[in-house]
Design an enzyme around this catalytic site. Structure first.
Site: not given
Ligand SMILES: [Zn+2]
Length: 406
Positions: A79, A174
């Site tokens: 991400d 994350e």
């Protein structure tokens, strides 16, 4: 494919995560990159490939020797930050950077300048990948993904490098602090691992903050101000008094390195009720515990001055310093340091002034220091990454694997 080809391909996927979602992955689009990477690891001939419904992709490069070698893992996140769009990223390569301003967008007057970002001057002569000034770049952490994939392909292409079993994993979310939450450490089954994430070439991190959140709730007593004598208890003023007792120099704006802090993140208040929200941070476990004790002492002190129960304190533990897990197995860090030195990098061992997925993984039983991925100015339009740093990261991964087999 070179590490640059891979990187440019991966940043074309919009994988922005979202803080407002409670699913994993927080955004479906992260799965698109996971699926693409799954195809790639299949084509590379990796084994034990798994992609679960939460977008955690794992794969194995089998050992090419019978020697008994610990299994190590390399991890990067899919991400990009919710802070800025990662859609339609249009990266540009600035060759042989000359040390001057880089105009990212003429139209919007966005300039990447060494006046504001002096780190640029450490990369004169290198080739920098920058944005067009309208999105983030996504080097955090697609540089990490590209480096791991390139290193694994290198080991496949050069089988004369003997190595043990290598596991790789790419995880979602994350950036919203959830990357480790559904990470199946048992399935990953490594002796230890490294996240390839974060900044400048040479960075190596295995210490992060111990962290807690604290909420101070003050109950007041409101009376008509004209008739309040000896009756009114003003919650807002007591909250202000509480905040004033904590040491002013122990705040984020006055601390660095290993210095911890109390950070007042928010306050609300009326006469009837007031609240203070704090985050408390310290690398040192004893000092961290003392900070929490300090909050309790201030609470007890004010409860002696004002009616008992006026001030309530709620403490919520958030995360812990992975040092206590990693340090007893210091060879994990030493291995990475030695690998960096062997490829001509100076290791920069620094405490993280925050938390990491690696810390959570460490406490889940997978010791997991962090190694640089090369990018800088994360989470915004000024993000950039030197190609040479990504190439060095690839070499570091290969060298760690090589040294681990000796
Ligand atoms: Zn990252």
């Amino acid at each position: 494919m070179t590490v640059i080809d891979r990187f440019l391909k991966y940043v074309s996927f919009d994988t922005q995560s979202s803080e407002t979602s409670d699913t994993t992955p927080s955004t479906d689009k992260q799965m698109n990159l996971a699926l693409e990477l799954k195809k790639e690891v299949e084509a590379m001939g990796l084994t034990e490939i798994s992609l679960d419904e939460h977008a955690y992709l794992m794969a194995t490069l089998p050992a090419n020797t019978d020697a008994k070698i610990p299994t190590i893992g390399f991890i990067a996140h899919l991400d990009t930050s919710p802070d800025m769009s990662g859609a339609n990223v249009k990266p540009r390569i600035v060759e042989h950077y000359d040390g001057k301003d880089i105009v990212l967008s003429e139209k919007e007057n966005v300039v990447l300048s060494p006046t504001m970002f002096p780190e640029l001057l450490h990369h004169i002569g290198e080739d920098l990948i920058v944005t067009d000034g309208t999105t983030l770049l996504g080097a955090d952490d697609k540089a990490g993904i590209a480096e791991i994939m390139t290193a694994i392909q290198y080991l496949i292409d050069y089988p004369e490098i003997k190595h043990g079993k290598i596991r790789i994993a790419f995880n979602p979310d994350e950036e919203i602090g959830m990357g480790a939450s559904k990470f199946d450490v048992a399935k990953f089954d490594c002796d230890w691992a490294y996240t390839m994430d974060g900044g400048e070439a040479g960075e190596l991190e295995y210490e992060n903050f111990n962290a807690a959140g604290a909420k101070v709730i003050v109950k007041g007593l409101n009376v008509h101000p004209g008739y309040a004598k000896n009756k009114m208890v003003n919650a807002s003023l007591i909250a202000a008094q509480f905040a004033g007792i904590l040491p002013p120099h122990e705040r984020p704006e006055h601390t660095e390195g290993y210095e911890g802090f109390f950070h007042l993140t928010g306050m609300t208040g009326t006469v009837e009720e007031a609240t203070l929200s704090y985050i408390v941070r310290d690398h040192d476990k004893n000092k961290f515990d003392q900070r929490l004790k300090r909050l309790e002492e201030v609470t007890a002190y004010l409860n002696k001055i004002y009616p008992e129960g006026t001030i309530q304190l709620e403490i919520k533990q958030q995360y812990r310093n992975m040092r206590e897990i990693v340090e007893p197995q210091k060879h994990i860090v030493d291995l990475a340091e030695n690998a960096m030195k062997e490829v001509g990098l100076k290791p920069l061992v620094r405490p993280i002034r925050g938390g990491t997925d690696g810390a959570q993984l460490s406490f889940k039983g997978l010791p997991c220091p962090n190694i640089f991925a090369g990018g800088l100015n994360f989470h915004g339009r000024y993000e950039w990454v030197p190609i040479q740093s990504m190439e060095k990261a690839v070499k570091v991964i290969v060298k760690i694997i090589e040294l681990n087999a000796l």
